[in-house]
Design a protein around this motif. Structure first.
Motif, PDB file in Angstrom:
ATOM      1  N   ARG A  18       0.823  -1.203   0.000  1.00 23.17           N
ATOM      2  CA  ARG A  18       0.000   0.000   0.000  1.00 23.17           C
ATOM      3  C   ARG A  18       0.858   1.254   0.000  1.00 23.17           C
ATOM      4  O   ARG A  18       0.530   2.241  -0.635  1.00 23.17           O
ATOM      5  N   CYS A  19       1.969   1.197   0.705  1.00 24.26           N
ATOM      6  CA  CYS A  19       2.838   2.368   0.799  1.00 24.26           C
ATOM      7  C   CYS A  19       3.508   2.685  -0.527  1.00 24.26           C
ATOM      8  O   CYS A  19       3.827   3.829  -0.802  1.00 24.26           O
ATOM      9  N   LEU A  20       3.712   1.690  -1.346  1.00 25.42           N
ATOM     10  CA  LEU A  20       4.389   1.900  -2.622  1.00 25.42           C
ATOM     11  C   LEU A  20       3.480   2.532  -3.668  1.00 25.42           C
ATOM     12  O   LEU A  20       3.959   3.046  -4.675  1.00 25.42           O
ATOM     13  N   GLU A  44       3.653   7.433  14.570  1.00 28.21           N
ATOM     14  CA  GLU A  44       3.808   7.886  13.185  1.00 28.21           C
ATOM     15  C   GLU A  44       3.358   6.803  12.211  1.00 28.21           C
ATOM     16  O   GLU A  44       2.620   7.076  11.263  1.00 28.21           O
ATOM     17  N   ASN A  45       3.772   5.573  12.451  1.00 28.71           N
ATOM     18  CA  ASN A  45       3.373   4.453  11.586  1.00 28.71           C
ATOM     19  C   ASN A  45       1.873   4.214  11.619  1.00 28.71           C
ATOM     20  O   ASN A  45       1.256   3.950  10.584  1.00 28.71           O
ATOM     21  N   ILE A  46       1.272   4.323  12.785  1.00 28.91           N
ATOM     22  CA  ILE A  46      -0.175   4.158  12.910  1.00 28.91           C
ATOM     23  C   ILE A  46      -0.889   5.243  12.114  1.00 28.91           C
ATOM     24  O   ILE A  46      -1.853   4.964  11.387  1.00 28.91           O
ATOM     25  N   TYR A  47      -0.438   6.487  12.231  1.00 29.80           N
ATOM     26  CA  TYR A  47      -1.049   7.588  11.487  1.00 29.80           C
ATOM     27  C   TYR A  47      -0.924   7.375   9.986  1.00 29.80           C
ATOM     28  O   TYR A  47      -1.871   7.600   9.236  1.00 29.80           O
ATOM     29  N   LEU A  48       0.248   6.956   9.527  1.00 34.42           N
ATOM     30  CA  LEU A  48       0.458   6.732   8.099  1.00 34.42           C
ATOM     31  C   LEU A  48      -0.468   5.645   7.564  1.00 34.42           C
ATOM     32  O   LEU A  48      -1.055   5.784   6.493  1.00 34.42           O
ATOM     33  N   LEU A  52      -3.504   5.849   4.799  1.00 28.99           N
ATOM     34  CA  LEU A  52      -3.588   4.917   3.668  1.00 28.99           C
ATOM     35  C   LEU A  52      -4.937   4.216   3.634  1.00 28.99           C
ATOM     36  O   LEU A  52      -5.534   4.051   2.568  1.00 28.99           O
ATOM     37  N   ASP A  53      -5.431   3.796   4.780  1.00 32.12           N
ATOM     38  CA  ASP A  53      -6.746   3.158   4.841  1.00 32.12           C
ATOM     39  C   ASP A  53      -7.834   4.110   4.353  1.00 32.12           C
ATOM     40  O   ASP A  53      -8.733   3.709   3.619  1.00 32.12           O
ATOM     41  N   TYR A  54      -7.752   5.366   4.751  1.00 29.04           N
ATOM     42  CA  TYR A  54      -8.731   6.371   4.326  1.00 29.04           C
ATOM     43  C   TYR A  54      -8.686   6.562   2.809  1.00 29.04           C
ATOM     44  O   TYR A  54      -9.723   6.607   2.145  1.00 29.04           O
ATOM     45  N   ILE A  55      -7.487   6.655   2.274  1.00 31.02           N
ATOM     46  CA  ILE A  55      -7.328   6.849   0.828  1.00 31.02           C
ATOM     47  C   ILE A  55      -7.885   5.660   0.057  1.00 31.02           C
ATOM     48  O   ILE A  55      -8.604   5.819  -0.932  1.00 31.02           O
ATOM     49  N   TYR A  56      -7.575   4.463   0.498  1.00 29.96           N
ATOM     50  CA  TYR A  56      -8.051   3.276  -0.212  1.00 29.96           C
ATOM     51  C   TYR A  56      -9.547   3.032  -0.012  1.00 29.96           C
ATOM     52  O   TYR A  56     -10.194   2.458  -0.865  1.00 29.96           O
ATOM     53  N   PHE A  57     -10.081   3.493   1.120  1.00 27.90           N
ATOM     54  CA  PHE A  57     -11.523   3.383   1.322  1.00 27.90           C
ATOM     55  C   PHE A  57     -12.266   4.192   0.280  1.00 27.90           C
ATOM     56  O   PHE A  57     -13.322   3.778  -0.223  1.00 27.90           O
ATOM     57  N   HIS A  58     -11.723   5.348  -0.080  1.00 29.02           N
ATOM     58  CA  HIS A  58     -12.338   6.222  -1.076  1.00 29.02           C
ATOM     59  C   HIS A  58     -11.835   5.922  -2.496  1.00 29.02           C
ATOM     60  O   HIS A  58     -12.027   6.734  -3.393  1.00 29.02           O
ATOM     61  N   LYS A  59     -11.179   4.779  -2.653  1.00 31.63           N
ATOM     62  CA  LYS A  59     -10.718   4.309  -3.957  1.00 31.63           C
ATOM     63  C   LYS A  59      -9.828   5.334  -4.665  1.00 31.63           C
ATOM     64  O   LYS A  59      -9.963   5.567  -5.868  1.00 31.63           O
ATOM     65  N   LYS A  60      -8.927   5.956  -3.927  1.00 31.86           N
ATOM     66  CA  LYS A  60      -7.942   6.917  -4.432  1.00 31.86           C
ATOM     67  C   LYS A  60      -8.567   8.126  -5.105  1.00 31.86           C
ATOM     68  O   LYS A  60      -7.967   8.742  -5.973  1.00 31.86           O
ATOM     69  N   ARG A  61      -9.796   8.471  -4.716  1.00 32.41           N
ATOM     70  CA  ARG A  61     -10.460   9.662  -5.233  1.00 32.41           C
ATOM     71  C   ARG A  61     -10.647  10.642  -4.104  1.00 32.41           C
ATOM     72  O   ARG A  61     -10.723  10.262  -2.942  1.00 32.41           O
ATOM     73  N   HIS A  62     -10.777  11.878  -4.451  1.00 33.31           N
ATOM     74  CA  HIS A  62     -11.054  12.887  -3.425  1.00 33.31           C
ATOM     75  C   HIS A  62     -12.467  12.641  -2.883  1.00 33.31           C
ATOM     76  O   HIS A  62     -13.399  12.481  -3.659  1.00 33.31           O
ATOM     77  N   PRO A  63     -12.599  12.559  -1.557  1.00 33.01           N
ATOM     78  CA  PRO A  63     -13.943  12.276  -1.001  1.00 33.01           C
ATOM     79  C   PRO A  63     -14.830  13.452  -1.210  1.00 33.01           C
ATOM     80  O   PRO A  63     -15.941  13.530  -1.217  1.00 33.01           O
TER      81      PRO A  63
END
Length: 63
Positions: A18-20, A44-48, A52-63
């Motif tokens: 996911r990070c890549l 820091e790792n938890i926040y990152l 990433l979870d938020y971004i992928y939940f919205h399928k890489k689109r702006h919510p």
């Protein structure tokens, strides 16, 4: 936006798939801000990963 393998990941999972896939700028900006505020590396790792979870939940689109 272009991802940079090996540099855009969290510190504990250097080969995290996911990070890549996320552009390096966003994660580095978040990481730099957290380090300026002296947040621990584990937090820091938890926040990152939460970002990433938020971004992928919205399928890489702006919510």
């Amino acid at each position: 936006m272009k991802a940079s393998p090996g540099r855009a990941g969290c510190l504990s999972h250097k080969n995290c798939w996911r990070c890549l896939l996320i552009p390096i700028n966003l994660l580095n900006q978040v990481r730099q801000t957290l380090r300026l505020k002296h947040i621990s590396r584990s937090t820091e790792n938890i926040y990152l990963h939460s970002i990433l979870d938020y971004i992928y939940f919205h399928k890489k689109r702006h919510p």
